[in-house]
Structures are given as C-alpha cells and as structure tokens.
Scaffold this motif. Structure first.
Motif, PDB file in Angstrom:
ATOM      1  N   ARG A 249       0.191  -0.939   0.103  1.00  0.00           N
ATOM      2  CA  ARG A 249      -0.345   0.329  -0.276  1.00  0.00           C
ATOM      3  C   ARG A 249       0.656   1.405  -0.140  1.00  0.00           C
ATOM      4  N   ASP A 250       1.817   1.523   0.740  1.00  0.00           N
ATOM      5  CA  ASP A 250       2.563   2.485   0.671  1.00  0.00           C
ATOM      6  C   ASP A 250       3.281   3.272  -0.742  1.00  0.00           C
ATOM      7  N   GLY A 253       1.018   4.024  -3.137  1.00  0.00           N
ATOM      8  CA  GLY A 253       1.093   5.223  -2.958  1.00  0.00           C
ATOM      9  C   GLY A 253       2.000   6.436  -2.677  1.00  0.00           C
ATOM     10  N   PRO A 267      -2.995   7.448   2.842  1.00  0.00           N
ATOM     11  CA  PRO A 267      -2.962   5.918   2.293  1.00  0.00           C
ATOM     12  C   PRO A 267      -3.886   6.109   0.830  1.00  0.00           C
ATOM     13  N   ARG A 270      -3.722   8.874  -1.822  1.00  0.00           N
ATOM     14  CA  ARG A 270      -2.629   8.721  -2.782  1.00  0.00           C
ATOM     15  C   ARG A 270      -2.766   6.943  -3.788  1.00  0.00           C
ATOM     16  N   ILE A 271      -3.496   5.921  -3.399  1.00  0.00           N
ATOM     17  CA  ILE A 271      -4.126   4.864  -4.137  1.00  0.00           C
ATOM     18  C   ILE A 271      -5.131   5.750  -5.094  1.00  0.00           C
ATOM     19  N   TYR A 303      -5.657  -1.062  -6.780  1.00  0.00           N
ATOM     20  CA  TYR A 303      -5.048  -1.563  -7.133  1.00  0.00           C
ATOM     21  C   TYR A 303      -4.880  -1.224  -8.703  1.00  0.00           C
TER      22      TYR A 303
END
Length: 1011
Positions: A249-250, A253, A267, A270-271, A303
């Motif tokens: 995830r990080d 992002g 997060p 950002r995603i 994603y």
C-alpha cells in the motif's frame, strides 16, 4: 563501386548513396531495446530492416550459425557487447577463430555497433564496431549511418509511434526502484517475448499478466528483466513489493508524489489518485506496474487500474489470479539455459559436467544460481562438487519438510557453501547469520550500522567500525547468490541523504529457510537480540504521523523472526505498541488484529494482566477490533479488562477510565445504547476530575458522550455537548485539526437530525471544504463528511441531480478502503439504495437494501436496532413495487422490533410507526391506521417538538387517515396547521411542503448510524 560488387537483391549491402537498403539487425534478447531503436532510425531514413534475435544452440558450429545470417540480402549488423560473446555459451577461442576466419572472409557483409565500455574480444576489430555507449541519440544515429555508409535522409521520415521507440540510453521518466539488472540473467527469451506480446495484445483495461510458479523458479528475476529490457516501451516503470499488504500500500501510494498528483500523506487518497491517473493516462499513458510476490487477490481492484494503456505484471504462487489477469506459467530453466548459465559463471566446467549439475538440481533457477556461484567462486571441479552433494557428507540436520519442491542435494549444496565460508570468511558467516535473524524478503541490514559498538556483541562490533570488512562480507554473499542488493535506499525522510544505515538487501524465502536451518546452532539468540535492538532503535516513535508509516511498514515483517514479540525489553515492547498504533491509524486492521493477538499470546506468559504494557495492549487491540467491525471480540476483551481492574485492590483511576471508555464504545456498536451512555457519563466525570475540561482525553470523552446521546435520539442534548466540544477544540487545537473537524461534522449531523436543515447544510459545506484542505478528498473522514453533506442537501431541499452518481462514487472509494462488509460501507450502501428507490430504480434499490440488511444482521446480530430498523427500508421498496401486503409486513416487524429495543418514543420507532400507519392505510385497515397515526403524532410532539419535520410528517399522515374515514373537518384542520408550520420552518418551496400541499403521503427512510 559497392553497388557493382553487391547489387541489392543479390546478397549485397548497397552503397547507401540513396537506394533503399536492407539491413539485418542481429542481437541477443538482452539488447532488444537497442535493436528496436536501430530498426526505427534506419526505417526513418528509408531503409528496410529485419530484426533477428540470435541465440544459436551450443551444438551448432559458430561459423555455420553466422553463415545462416548471410542467407538474407543486405548487410548484417551485429549488436555487440561483452554479453554477446557469451551466447551459446562459447569459449573465447572459438569466437576468435571464427572472427579471424569466416567473418574476416565476409567482412563486407558484416558490421557492428558496440554497447559496452568493457573490452571486447581482440578479433572483433574485423567488424570495425562503432561505439554507441554513452553518446547522445543524435550522435548515435550519426555513427550508425556512417558505419553502414548510408546517407541520411533530409529530413528523416516521421514514423508513427511504436513501443520501444525511445532512445535506450534515455532514462524512463519515472523509474520506481526496479531491482538492479542481473548481469547473469540467462535465457527466458521466449517467455519474455510471449509476455510482452500478451501485454501488448490485451484489450484496454485488461493488460495484466501474472507470472505463477513455485518459489525459487525465477519469477522475480523475469519480472525485473522484463522491466529493464522493455523499459523504452514505457514512461513509468514502478516496482511494488507486495509480500506485505502495508508495504504494498505504501509503495503504491508513493507513486502519487512521483506523478505530481497529490502531496497528501493519507494512503487511501494516494492509492485512489494513482489508480485514477493511470486509468486516464495522465500525465503518462505508457506505464508498467510490477507487483512482486502478490499472493492475495481480494484487493486487486483497489490497485489495478480498470482501463488505460499501461501494463500490469504480477508475480505470485497463487493460481487464483486466473480470471483476474492473464496467467503465464513459469517452470524451471530449459536444459540449454541451465548449461549456458553454468558455463558462463564457471568457465572451467565442461558442457557435459554442466548438464549433470543441471540434472542434479532439476533446472531450478534459484539452486542453479547457488551452484554456479559456488563453482565459479571456488574453482572446484564439477565432478568433486557433485560427489560431495550426492554423498551428503557436509549436510547438517535440516528440516526439509517445508521445502518439498527442492531436491535433497540442494541442502547439501548450501551446507558446502556455508562450511567453506566458516573456514575462509568467518565475518561473512556472521553477517549471514545476522540476516537470517530478520524475516525473508527485504532486509534493512544497514540499520545495524546505526547502533553503537557497545550495543553489539564482541564478534559483531567490526560491523560499525570496519567499513571495508562490511563491504567485503556483503559482496561475498551477493557473489555467492545468497543475497541480492536491494535497489531501495530505505525509508528515510525526503531531506535525508541515503547512506550506510539505509543499505538493504533481499533474501529469498527459500534461501532464508535453508540458511536459517544451517546456521541455527551459531548463537542464534545473540543475533536475534541484535536485530531486536536495532528495530527498537529504528522506531520513529510517532505512529500518529503518517510520514512515519513507511518506516513502520518496513519494521513490521521482522518482529516475529527477531523474537521481538517475546521480549521483555521496554523499548521493544514500546515498538510493538507503536506498530499497533500504526496499524490502527493507517487502517491496517487485519494485520493489526493478527499482530495484537500474537503479542497477547506471548505477553500473557511474561507479564501480569494489570501491568502497563498489557493494559495498553488491551486498549489498542480493542480499538483495532472495533475499527475492523469485530465488535463482540472487542467487547469480550474490554469487559474482561474492566472487570479485572474493578476487582483489583489498588487501581489506577486513569486506567479504569480508559477501560470504561473502551467498553462504552463497544456497547454503542452493539446496540446497548442506554448502558453505553451511562458508562460514558462516568468517563466524562472522571476525566473532568482528573484531567480538567480542556485536556485531550476529556474532550474525546465529551465527543463520545455526544455520540451516545445522538444514538438515543436526544439530538438537542447531543448538539449542546458537541457544540461545547467544538468550541473548546477550536480554541485549543484550531479549526483545521482533525479532531476539530470531527466535532464540526457531529454538530452538522445534530442540526440535521433536529430538523434545522439549512443550518446543518451551511455548517457541513464548510466542514467538507476543510476536510478536503486538511485531510484530502479521499481520506475516510472526508468521505464520511461528503456523505453527510449529501444527506444535508437532501433534507434542505437542495438535493443534487447527480446525488446517485456521487453516492456510487463514494461507495466505490469507501469499499476500497474498508471492504464491502464494513459498517461505514454498509451505511453508504443503505443510503445509496434509498436514493435509487426515490429515483425509481427499484430493482437496483432492492438489491442494495437487501444486501445491506443481511450484512447488518451478520455483523450485529438479530436483536440490534440497526438491522431491525432496516426492515422499514425494505418495506418502502416493496411498497414502491406495488407489493402492499409485503410492505406492511416489513413495516410492522420494524415497528415491533424498535419498540422492544428502543422504546416507543425513540425517533427511529416514530419513523417506523409513520411507515406502518401508511401501510395499514394502503391495504384498507383504516381504523388501525388512524389509531397509530394519532398515537405517533402525540409522541412525536412530545419528543421532537411541534415544528420538527418528522412531527409535521406525522401530522400530514394523520390528516390523510382522517380523510380516509371521512372525518374531513378534522382532517382539514390538521392539514392546514401542518402546511403553515412547514411553510414557516422549511419554506413554501421545500419538497416536504410541496408534497403536503399535493397530499402525497409522507414516509420515513432509515439512515443507519453507529457513531
């Protein structure tokens, strides 16, 4: 002259003076990008080009293979590097002989370009290679044309875009830490070309392939080679380690910042912004995402962009990706690839011996790499090596049950290596043993260099003082294919330079397992203690700050393998608690719940139940479980803690207050609203006495008190509490603090429920703007504020035309953050279903309302106000569909249930009664409808006030029931009074007023809310 000697069409090259020439560009797969660029440039000058990937088998004589190239017309251009001369592979002597003989005899047919700054074989002088290494594109093009004696076209022809058209030496616009290119990468050309073709040919939005195969089969190496080899096809290449969800995830992002999309640290935002930008192709349309080690398929939609012109490449052991992506099976090396790889890395080994080694290890790439590294570094004869491997004379006690895919000899091979290192490079073994005390995958080994020497055992102090020895040990492990260098510098701040402490390596999980077993007796606990110390030293100490989350994501995988979960060291225990806080703040509820349970299992054996760490653990575990929707587990945990504290001889009042607050939160979610309110009042009283009115904990207690009052329908009291909390937070924290925003959101909700629709709308509009400014548009709290704004707009009579579209968008975003079954998502599903019903989309509305009702029931149980009241929404759908009997049945069930659970005077019960009276009227039970309407109006006036919109809806409904039984005079009085009050409170043009004037029967839909 050249034309006369070699006219085109008769095997000649042409003079390049203006005629259209044919050039065969011959290249190894490794240099596919250069060959494509050469093809494009020559075609732009009017020439015909044939690309020929050239990797003749070892069995074919080299002069024969080269002679085959001359069967084509025109000149043969060889794309050379030191790599080229390892094709086959073949000995340098064979190449020199052929270059001096066959190639020299046909020199006019051959030309070459050189792509390396390393020396080529001396005999390559016959090819007169022109050097393209390290020069600009215009200069490279000039040199290419000059070597082929071709006159540049003026101007060159503009060619349509094609993949691979960028100059290979020009960097990709955004390059995301792809592993370094493996100079030893062998073969796989067919698979790589197949992969490229599948991605290119896939329809828009479906350009995703998954490389599947067992561990150690080479999936990651293939993905890395693909990224390097085909990089000119892309403007963005971004590598995402996906073996840990939080790391994935990080890392995903972080691409938002590289693309210039947002400076938010949240997060989820950002995603979403990355996925949407890739889908739109803005700012780049040609992109490649590589998800390495992605085993779980549940979050694929979060994603993978659903559209766009980019490509997604996944490596996984999980075949469940079939159906979601195109599946590409990865098996072991072909035997020729295994042999070629061994011969390149161990030149003293014969082809037959290499074949035997490959057979011994089943052509598994991971094991072939280790065997080749050993043979190449040690110089041992292959026969001796195979003898030792087969005899198992060096094998130690190893549990092989977890490595069933690997031949027995693999373990002996690793044992040979480690024993040799023990004898010749003891510091290398020390570093290797330290690495094995981490978890497999990415290892932030550089952290150890940040420890003071006295924090290390005597045998490891050289790490902090002897940099050359450190470098030699790392190089040795890399050379022996035990580790690979990680391309990433580490999780350090934007202004912090990368250095030794950010150094990291990668250890394959299979290698980690084998090495761990083989070094298990080497004072393993000493090394684990070192890792525990450096993990604690690396704790940023502020898990509430999202800027520290990448560091916590980096540390989290190593807690178990290092023994941190069983540590009694205060700093390590503090790290564990901070990791739980990170999981809670960052939305990593599943990871956090698993980690909390693991910690509890260990600490229960080490610490008293009433110790500080255990009490903090209970608070954090309960918070995570509650946030994940696991309310009963949280309640059980918090109840046991509170009971222990209350029965203790001496109890810390602050600890007792915290435990009481947690249990009150559990009770609110479980529908025990009256009990929760009583407990919350205790919390507020204690906080005021111990901490004062303006302390953070006291303000949080007041905020939760407002939640409890709101759930019980005491909206005016809730507003007074929330408004006071808001004012204090604005003074102490300022109006842009997230806690202040929560209070502002609560006040707007109170106002709406009080019937002050315009006031609620005004407040919520400002609240949403501030949420977006402070937290970003996709933060979960912002999504909730936007949801509340839609409800305010609807109640105020200013509902947007696209309210359904907006709700659908919010639902999609919320689902990607929390999943479909989370309580906050279910609230959106419910309100979206209600909106669709009002818009006339009854089929979809019924589908969503049924889904929400069933999900609420699974989450909260049968005897809970929320799933009980949901039946009235289901009844409204049935009524709209014309099923009046079915609708009344649902209305009556909702009314009976809410009366039992909430009492006759709760606003939710009054709303259910309003709908039940309508249902009775519609099927002709007029007297019963009238009786219920009179009763409901009386209670509404007492509870809500005479001018509340719900009260006035009850009055309008009563007028309708009076008319139905022919009491027209009384009906007229009630109707006239209601219209006057509606006009005065809401306005003449408000939908409620207009509906009442048109004698449209009012209804009430339920908006689920848990706080």
């Amino acid at each position: 002259m050249a034309d006369e000697r070699h006219p085109e069409g008769n095997g000649g090259s042409g003079d390049g003076g203006g005629g259209r020439q044919h050039i065969v560009v011959t290249y190894p797969g490794y240099h596919r990008a250069w060959a494509t660029w050469i093809e494009r440039r020559l075609e732009s000058h009017g020439h015909r080009v044939t690309l020929q990937r050239w990797d003749p088998s070892r069995e074919q004589p080299l002069d024969e293979a080269l002679d085959d190239l001359l069967l084509a017309t025109g000149q043969v251009l060889l794309v050379l590097s030191d790599w080229f001369f390892q094709l086959g592979p073949r000995r340098e002597g064979e190449w020199n002989t052929v270059l001096r003989g066959f190639v020299a005899d046909n020199a006019e047919r051959f030309a070459a370009v050189n792509l390396t700054n390393r020396p080529l074989l001396p005999a390559t002088a016959v090819l007169e290679p022109v050097d393209l290494w390290g020069v600009s594109e215009p200069e490279a093009e000039r040199r290419l044309l000059s070597r082929l004696a071709l006159t540049p076209a003026s101007p060159p022809r503009e060619l349509p875009y094609a993949p691979g058209s960028r100059y290979p030496s020009d960097p990709v616009e955004v390059w995301g830490e792809v592993p370094r290119r493996n100079r030893q990468f062998t073969g796989r050309d067919e698979l790589l070309n197949q992969l490229q073709q599948r991605l290119t040919d896939a329809g828009q939005g479906a350009s995703a392939c998954t490389l599947v195969g067992m561990s150690g089969i080479g999936k990651t190496q293939i993905a890395a080679e693909y990224a390097h080899r085909f990089s000119p096809d892309y403007d963005v290449v971004w590598w995402i380690n996906s073996d840990q969800r939080n790391t994935q995830r990080d890392r995903f992002g972080e691409l938002a910042v590289e693309l210039g999309l947002t400076d938010s640290s949240e997060p989820g935002e950002r995603i979403r912004s990355v996925r949407e930008a890739l889908r739109r192709g803005e700012p780049y349309g040609r992109w490649l995402l590589v998800f390495d080690g992605w085993e779980e398929t549940e979050e694929a939609a979060q994603y993978i962009p659903q559209g766009g012109t980019g490509h997604v490449l996944i490596t996984s052991r999980n075949r469940s990706w079939r159906g979601l992506t195109d599946l590409v099976d990865v098996s072991g090396f072909r035997r020729a690839e295994s042999v070629g790889y061994l011969l390149r890395r161990a030149p003293h080994v014969s082809a037959d011996e290499a074949d035997q080694v490959a057979l011994e290890f089943n052509d598994v790439p991971l094991q072939m790499a280790q065997a080749a590294a050993w043979l190449g570094e040690s110089g041992m004869e292959a026969g001796e090596y195979l003898r030792m491997v087969r005899q198992g004379g060096f094998t130690e006690a190893v549990d092989r049950s977890v490595f069933t895919d690997y031949p027995e000899s693999s373990f002996t091979s690793w044992s040979i290596l480690i024993n040799k290192l023990r004898q010749t490079e003891p510091r290398t073994v020390e570093l290797l043993t330290l690495c094995s005390a981490f978890a497999p995958g990415r290892i932030p080994i550089g952290l150890v260099r940040g420890l003071p020497a006295e924090a290390l055992p005597e045998n490891l102090r050289w790490i902090t003082s002897d940099r050359p020895a450190w470098a030699r040990a790392l190089d040795s492990l890399v050379n022996y294919s035990v580790l690979s260098r990680d391309s990433r510098g580490g999780s350090h701040g934007a202004g912090e330079e990368s250095g030794p402490q950010q150094e990291s390596v990668h250890m394959h999980r299979v290698v980690h397992g084998i090495v761990g077993e083989l070094t298990a007796s080497d004072d393993r606990e000493v090394y684990r203690e070192v890792v525990r110390g450096l993990l604690a030293e690396a704790d940023p100490g502020n898990p509430e700050d999202s800027r520290t989350w990448p560091r916590y994501a980096e540390l989290l995988p190593h807690l178990g393998s290092s023994g941190s979960l069983s540590s009694t060291a205060p700093r390590t225990q503090s790290l564990l608690l901070n990791c739980l806080r990170y999981c809670h703040n960052g939305g990593e509820f599943r990871v956090g719940a698993e980690l909390a349970e693991q910690i509890r299992e260990r600490w229960s054996e080490l610490l008293p139940a009433d110790s500080g760490p255990m009490l903090s653990l209970a608070t954090l575990q309960g918070n995570i479980l509650r946030a994940a929707g696991r309310f009963r587990e949280a309640h059980e945990l918090d109840s046991a803690r509170l009971e222990r504290l209350r029965s203790a001889a001496a109890t810390d009042e602050e600890q007792l207050m915290t435990a009481t607050s947690c249990l009150a939160s559990d009770q609110r979610f479980l529908g025990q609203w009256a009990e929760a309110l009583q407990m919350q009042r205790e919390v507020v009283s204690t906080a005021l006495r111990l901490l004062g009115p303006d302390e953070w904990t006291t303000l949080l207690a007041h905020h939760n008190l407002g939640v409890g009052l709101r759930l019980l329908g005491r909206y005016t009291e809730a507003y007074e509490v929330d408004l006071d909390t808001l004012r204090r937070r604005e003074t102490l924290l300022r109006n842009r603090h997230p806690d202040t925003l929560s209070s502002a959101n609560a006040c707007a909700r109170d106002l709406r429920l009080m019937g002050r629709y315009q006031d609620a709308l005004s407040r919520q509009e400002l609240c949403v703007r501030r949420h977006i400014q402070v937290l970003g548009p996709q933060h979960p709290k912002t999504l909730w504020a936007r949801h509340n704004l839609l409800l305010c707009e609807r109640r105020a009579g200013t509902a947007r035309q696209d309210a359904g579209v907006v709700l659908a968008g919010l639902l999609e975003q919320q689902e990607k953050i929390y999943g479909r079954a989370h309580y906050s998502t279910l609230s959106l599903i419910t309100d979206y279903g209600n909106q669709l019903r009002r818009a006339g989309d009854l089929a979809r509305a019924r589908e969503l309302i049924d889904e929400a009702e069933n999900s609420w029931r699974r989450l909260l149980g049968q005897a809970h106000p929320v799933p009980t009241a949901m039946q009235t929404n289901a009844g409204l759908v049935l009524q709209a569909e014309g099923d009046r009997d079915g609708a009344l049945n649902m209305f009556e069930q909702a009314l009976v249930g809410t009366r039992v659970l909430l009492g006759d005077e709760h606003p939710t019960t009054l709303g259910c009664a309003l709908n039940a009276a309508c249902g009775r009227n519609f099927i002709g039970r007029l007297d019963e409808a009238l009786e219920l309407s009179k009763e409901t109006l009386g209670r509404a006036r007492q509870v809500m006030g005479e001018d509340h919109p719900l009260t006035l809806s009850c009055q309008v409904a009563l007028a309708a029931d009076l008319r139905a039984v022919r009491e027209h005079t009384e009906a007229g009085k009630q109707e006239e009074d209601a219209l006057q009050r509606l006009t005065r409170s809401l306005g003449a043009q408000h939908p409620h007023t207009l509906s009442a004037r048109q004698r449209v029967r009012p209804y009430w839909d339920f908006e689920p809310y848990l706080g």
